[in-house]
Enzyme design. Structure first.
Site, PDB file in Angstrom:
ATOM      1  CG  ASP A 305      70.405  35.918  35.634  1.00 26.51           C
ATOM      2  OD1 ASP A 305      70.020  37.023  35.283  1.00 26.51           O
ATOM      3  OD2 ASP A 305      70.238  34.882  35.087  1.00 26.51           O
ATOM      4  CE1 TYR A 387      64.214  29.998  31.587  1.00 28.34           C
ATOM      5  CE2 TYR A 387      64.580  31.852  30.219  1.00 28.34           C
ATOM      6  CZ  TYR A 387      64.378  30.662  30.648  1.00 28.34           C
ATOM      7  OH  TYR A 387      64.442  29.835  29.239  1.00 28.34           O
TER       8      TYR A 387
END
Length: 662
Positions: A305, A387
């Site tokens: 990420d 998320y």
């Protein structure tokens, strides 16, 4: 005249992003849409230049680092641009790499795939005809998983999701077995992988109240809460001057960039009139999220990420009363799109004080001394597709620093045929499972404890055998081992010895004869649980150990390598530490790997309550005594007692108060 609040560590402004693009456009024709700007960030001055500026010297040159790529040739370039002189100082082609994905590419891929006739036809065969309800979520590749026929191209693969109605949760509607491979430079659909189908079960995957079925809403027995109001009528106790933050002897600077998101700099503590350094720079340098399920839907699902996308690009605006409570001060963040055009994330960083129960207390023969603990919290939140990661750095009056991460949001799920149990996940709804996965976060901490030359010690508690000097087997001793080389410094959690690590300045001595140190108190560390031969593990060998130590180098920022997208093995920390350099009494960087080993639960569905993990940096011999002795008692107006003395947290034998605050 120089801006009185300007500092060389301040992030790039909107004008500086625009100037960078103008300079590169004129010098090398880097202009959208033929080119994309993957990232632009401020080139941080070195410690010597910063120290000279802080002492009243010259402003260091203002430079920007740029990664960009030409779409037609799929060629990636790095540039160093002087904003001081409006020139390009460096311009280098970096062969064989792919820059980070951009938000623009992600959005354009979704639109291109949903409009493609082959995708429309393939979904229609599955009974999905309303493309406004469809969402194509494009993921990146690791080099080992790229099909040979697509080697050398900038590609992604997509998940397909479908909402049950407009506004509902797309992640509750997986289209299992349907994935697209797309060239991100041309937005060309390369192929559709239509491998299997699963009959869609009846599930409840909604979390927005108006979409939750009435039968579930009406079944709630939760009583309404009374208001909980947090007020500071005189304002906060901290001061924010530009990006400099001062509070209760602490001083630090808040930075921001596309990749790490929020960064913290120049952290120091005023120890009775002496300004003492603790850290030059701390941030998150990588986040690896491997899904531990080898099935068709999930075998490629390993997200980086930070390296592949960038926490800064994923940072969301914070809102008073929702994300933060109290007397808030915010910092905006400025970033850019893939054309290099600047935009502002309002309220990207939240700064506020929090009450945190008791700091210290003792009751002794009718007298009571109690001090409330207050902490300063600096936070930012990111949304990475399904998320959310909420990051909090907290500073305490006793010199402690806490790093806390909360993971929430929506789990990825897959449907199963009737009667089939998941092997690599947990059933969370009717014929619906969430695969096991892990969140590895790598913190990069350039600590300068009372100066730049430090040594890291591994510290463990040892049982003293029963013997003449220890007849009852009571004694323990502490063993402190200096870590002199990079190979010695690779370390892992050890519950049996309560292992920790101290960053020590052996060149200084405190008033009681100690060498000042800050101790890493580890938390939320876990083993990678990979087969050593795994090609997925090879992309991020940094997760093989909880702790690494390296000599500080401005070129060594990314523990899985700079170019993670479509990257291969061995980059970053394993590459740097192979030289086994000395890390004794020098400027060191401490790397800590922690996170969440997520064995999914039904209670995480349809939206996940925050999973909270943290670690601490604690002073150890840094001070001569408790530095919070001088914290003032709480005023009686803040205490709910029928009869209060001058202070509710300080009482003597003849006072009429109770034992501390209620």
């Amino acid at each position: 005249m120089t801006d009185p609040v300007f500092h060389p560590l301040d992030p790039l402004s909107a004008a500086e992003f625009s100037a960078t693009v103008e300079i590169l456009g004129a010098a090398h024709g880097v202009v959208a849409p033929a080119w994309r700007y993957a990232n632009i960030e401020m080139a941080e001055p070195d410690k010597a230049a910063l120290a000279a500026f802080d002492a009243g010297g010259a402003i260091p040159p203002r430079n920007a680092i740029v990664t960009c790529f030409e779409r037609a040739t799929n060629a990636t370039y790095k540039a160093l641009v002087s904003l001081t002189d409006s020139t390009v100082l460096e311009w280098d082609h970096i062969p064989g790499v792919q820059a980070n994905f951009t938000v623009d590419e992600w959005s354009e891929a979704d639109a291109a795939l949903r409009a493609h006739p082959d995708v429309i036809a393939g979904l229609a065969k599955r009974g999905i005809t309303d493309l406004d309800l469809v969402f194509m979520d494009t993921w990146t590749y690791g080099d080992a998983l790229i099909p040979d026929k697509y080697k050398g191209r900038r590609i992604g693969w997509s998940d397909t999701w479908v909402r049950s109605a407009p506004g509902t949760n797309p992640y509750a509607g997986p289209v299992n077995g349907f994935h697209c491979v797309i060239d991100l430079n041309t937005m060309e659909l390369l192929e559709i992988e239509d491998t299997f189908t699963v009959p869609k079960p009846e599930i409840m995957g909604e979390y927005v109240p108006r979409y939750v079925p009435e039968r579930i809403r009406e079944a709630s027995t939760r009583e309404e809460l009374k208001p909980l109001e947090i007020t500071q009528s005189d304002g906060p106790s901290f001061t924010l001057t530009g990006n400099r933050l001062d509070w209760q002897n602490w001083s630090l600077r808040v930075g921001f960039n596309h990749r790490e998101g929020m960064t913290l700099h120049s952290i120091s503590y005023d120890d009775n009139g002496t300004r003492r350094s603790i850290a030059h720079r701390i941030s998150f340098a990588e986040m690896m999220v491997p899904y531990r399920d080898h099935c068709d839907d999930h075998y490629r699902r390993t997200a980086f990420d930070i390296g592949e996308w960038g926490l800064g690009f994923m940072t969301t605006s914070l809102e008073l009363g929702c994300d933060c409570l109290g007397e808030i001060r915010y910092l905006d963040a400025v970033l850019h799109n893939s054309a290099g055009e600047p935009y502002t994330i309002k309220n990207a960083i939240c700064i506020h004080e929090e009450d945190n129960a008791v700091l210290w207390k003792h009751v002794d023969h009718g007298t009571s001394e109690v001090r409330r603990m207050r902490r300063l919290t600096v936070s930012f939140h990111v949304t990475v597709a399904n998320y959310e990661y909420l990051t909090y750095w907290r500073f305490y009056q006793d010199g402690n620093i806490e790093c806390e991460v909360r993971a929430t949001g929506l789990m990825v799920v897959s449907h199963l045929p009737e009667g089939v149990a998941p092997e690599h996940g947990t059933m969370v709804d009717n014929r619906t499972y969430a695969p096991f996965h892990q969140h590895f976060i790598v913190a990069r901490m350039d600590l300068d404890v009372d100066g730049t030359d430090n040594t890291v010690y591994q510290t463990e508690t040892e049982i003293v055998p029963i013997g003449p000097d220890n007849p009852y087997g009571l004694s323990l001793r502490q063993v402190n081992t200096p870590l002199r080389t990079e190979q010695e410094a690779k370390g892992d959690m050890n519950f049996a010895t309560q292992r920790t690590w101290k960053v020590v300045n052996d060149n200084n001595t405190t008033g009681i004869g100690a060498h000042p140190a800050y101790k890493l108190v580890p938390g939320a560390a876990f083993p990678p649980l990979f087969d050593p031969a795994s090609e997925v593990l090879a992309r991020c060998k940094a997760i093989e150990h909880s702790v690494w130590v390296t000599p500080n180098s401005p070129d060594e920022r990314w523990p899985a390598g700079e170019f993670v997208n479509q990257g291969g093995p061995g980059m970053g920390l394993p590459e740097w530490t192979a030289g086994n350099r000395s890390v004794e009494n020098t400027d060191v960087v401490l790397w800590y790997v922690f996170g969440i080993h997520h064995i999914t639960r039904p209670e995480d569905w349809p939206i996940m309550p925050a999973d909270i993990v943290s670690f601490w940096l604690k002073p150890f011999g840094f001070f001569d005594r408790n530095p919070a002795l001088d914290v003032a008692p709480t005023p009686k107006s803040a205490c709910h007692t029928e009869a209060a003395a001058d202070s509710c947290c300080s009482s003597s034998a003849d006072s009429t108060t109770g034992q501390g605050c209620h």
